[in-house]
Design a protein around this motif. Sequence first.
Motif, PDB file in Angstrom:
ATOM      1  N   MET A   1       0.845  -1.194   0.000  1.00 27.84           N
ATOM      2  CA  MET A   1       0.000   0.000   0.000  1.00 27.84           C
ATOM      3  C   MET A   1       0.881   1.246   0.000  1.00 27.84           C
ATOM      4  O   MET A   1       1.785   1.368   0.817  1.00 27.84           O
ATOM      5  N   SER A   2       0.593   2.183  -0.865  1.00 26.66           N
ATOM      6  CA  SER A   2       1.364   3.415  -0.873  1.00 26.66           C
ATOM      7  C   SER A   2       0.741   4.417   0.070  1.00 26.66           C
ATOM      8  O   SER A   2      -0.466   4.608   0.079  1.00 26.66           O
ATOM      9  N   VAL A   3       1.571   5.065   0.878  1.00 31.84           N
ATOM     10  CA  VAL A   3       1.053   6.105   1.749  1.00 31.84           C
ATOM     11  C   VAL A   3       1.821   7.402   1.578  1.00 31.84           C
ATOM     12  O   VAL A   3       1.466   8.415   2.163  1.00 31.84           O
ATOM     13  N   VAL A   4       2.893   7.389   0.816  1.00 31.83           N
ATOM     14  CA  VAL A   4       3.681   8.594   0.657  1.00 31.83           C
ATOM     15  C   VAL A   4       3.142   9.400  -0.498  1.00 31.83           C
ATOM     16  O   VAL A   4       2.568   8.870  -1.443  1.00 31.83           O
ATOM     17  N   GLY A   5       3.273  10.733  -0.440  1.00 38.93           N
ATOM     18  CA  GLY A   5       2.563  11.583  -1.378  1.00 38.93           C
ATOM     19  C   GLY A   5       3.443  12.403  -2.279  1.00 38.93           C
ATOM     20  O   GLY A   5       4.611  12.642  -1.995  1.00 38.93           O
ATOM     21  N   ARG A   6       2.830  12.858  -3.350  1.00 40.18           N
ATOM     22  CA  ARG A   6       3.405  13.850  -4.251  1.00 40.18           C
ATOM     23  C   ARG A   6       2.349  14.899  -4.510  1.00 40.18           C
ATOM     24  O   ARG A   6       1.167  14.683  -4.275  1.00 40.18           O
ATOM     25  N   VAL A  79     -17.841   0.111  10.448  1.00 45.24           N
ATOM     26  CA  VAL A  79     -17.513   0.548   9.085  1.00 45.24           C
ATOM     27  C   VAL A  79     -16.002   0.493   8.876  1.00 45.24           C
ATOM     28  O   VAL A  79     -15.235   1.078   9.647  1.00 45.24           O
ATOM     29  N   TYR A  80     -15.597  -0.207   7.820  1.00 42.02           N
ATOM     30  CA  TYR A  80     -14.190  -0.360   7.452  1.00 42.02           C
ATOM     31  C   TYR A  80     -13.873   0.557   6.269  1.00 42.02           C
ATOM     32  O   TYR A  80     -14.643   0.635   5.315  1.00 42.02           O
ATOM     33  N   ILE A  81     -12.725   1.201   6.333  1.00 46.15           N
ATOM     34  CA  ILE A  81     -12.321   2.127   5.277  1.00 46.15           C
ATOM     35  C   ILE A  81     -10.982   1.664   4.708  1.00 46.15           C
ATOM     36  O   ILE A  81     -10.022   1.431   5.454  1.00 46.15           O
ATOM     37  N   GLU A  82     -10.947   1.531   3.391  1.00 42.52           N
ATOM     38  CA  GLU A  82      -9.779   0.974   2.710  1.00 42.52           C
ATOM     39  C   GLU A  82      -8.581   1.920   2.758  1.00 42.52           C
ATOM     40  O   GLU A  82      -8.712   3.120   2.987  1.00 42.52           O
ATOM     41  N   GLY A  83      -7.412   1.348   2.504  1.00 41.17           N
ATOM     42  CA  GLY A  83      -6.188   2.134   2.415  1.00 41.17           C
ATOM     43  C   GLY A  83      -6.062   2.859   1.086  1.00 41.17           C
ATOM     44  O   GLY A  83      -7.012   2.941   0.303  1.00 41.17           O
ATOM     45  N   ASP A  84      -4.853   3.354   0.819  1.00 42.88           N
ATOM     46  CA  ASP A  84      -4.647   4.179  -0.370  1.00 42.88           C
ATOM     47  C   ASP A  84      -4.630   3.378  -1.661  1.00 42.88           C
ATOM     48  O   ASP A  84      -4.721   3.954  -2.747  1.00 42.88           O
ATOM     49  N   GLY A  85      -4.487   2.069  -1.562  1.00 45.88           N
ATOM     50  CA  GLY A  85      -4.481   1.241  -2.764  1.00 45.88           C
ATOM     51  C   GLY A  85      -3.218   1.426  -3.589  1.00 45.88           C
ATOM     52  O   GLY A  85      -2.159   1.799  -3.081  1.00 45.88           O
TER      53      GLY A  85
END
Length: 296
Positions: A1-6, A79-85
């Motif tokens: 899963m990517s969590v770092v941003g641009r 309620v479950y919330i997905e990651g960044d995918g």
Amino acid sequence: MSVVGRRGGVSGHNTYRAVTVWLALLLFCALPGCAALDRDAHADALAEPAHLHRQLVDAGGFVLTAFARISQPGKPLRVYIEGDGVAWLSRTMPSLDPTPREATGLALAANDPTPNVVYLARPCQFTPMAMNPRCGIPYWTGKRFAAEVIESINDALSRFAALTPGQPIELVGYSGGGAVAVLIAARRTDVVSIRTVAGNLDDEFVNRLHGVSPMPESENAINFASRVASIAQVHFSGAEDDVVPPSVAQRFVNATGTRCAQALTVPGFSHDSDWSRRWPALLEIAPTCAPTTLGR
């Protein structure tokens, strides 16, 4: 899963490179053994044994994909919330489709035996792009925690909350979904607990840690810590997680205060470990608030 941003948007050169990689993936899928790359089929295979039924929810400008099981409307809603995918193909090349390969958030939901379970994918995940004209690379990169994203997911959550009228809501978020859970809880009065798994609860800190650009168009969960301080919460981190290390959860708990929040580290687990295997046991750790001190 990517969590770092641009920062949102890509140059024409990067777009060309992304399309090239995407075409290569499509060609690879012509080879035997590529069935594992069918992300929709994988999600359906996770959901079906748990009686979680796929739905599309038109919510605040995005059409979101959900999987839901409401069997006892008189009980709480989890309620479950997905990651960044699949947000990025590399540190510099964004994906053209953020739909997660493993769908860890959905796998957690599928291993939850409670009667009322809803899984919410993030905007632009699973739902066909043709149904989501608003979708674009910024909404799974620099704007993935933007106010309009959080409001859309919150609107979808309200649609399901109406099926369990008057019942409390328990939020669970994986990776970037942990940030979304906090940001939603800060907007509502019916959330009684927050659980996060490898949650990106301070994206500015995480982005500095990885040496990538900040996300000024996104909200940062840690800035809302005081607004969720009275909500019972547990933040699970993997001891081997080098994407969102345990220090992130501890920073959030320090900002929130320890009366209602705790950070727990799971030995031997990384960001992409099989969290669903441990999830039934971790669910036994109920979020609680310590009694308030008399006179305070």
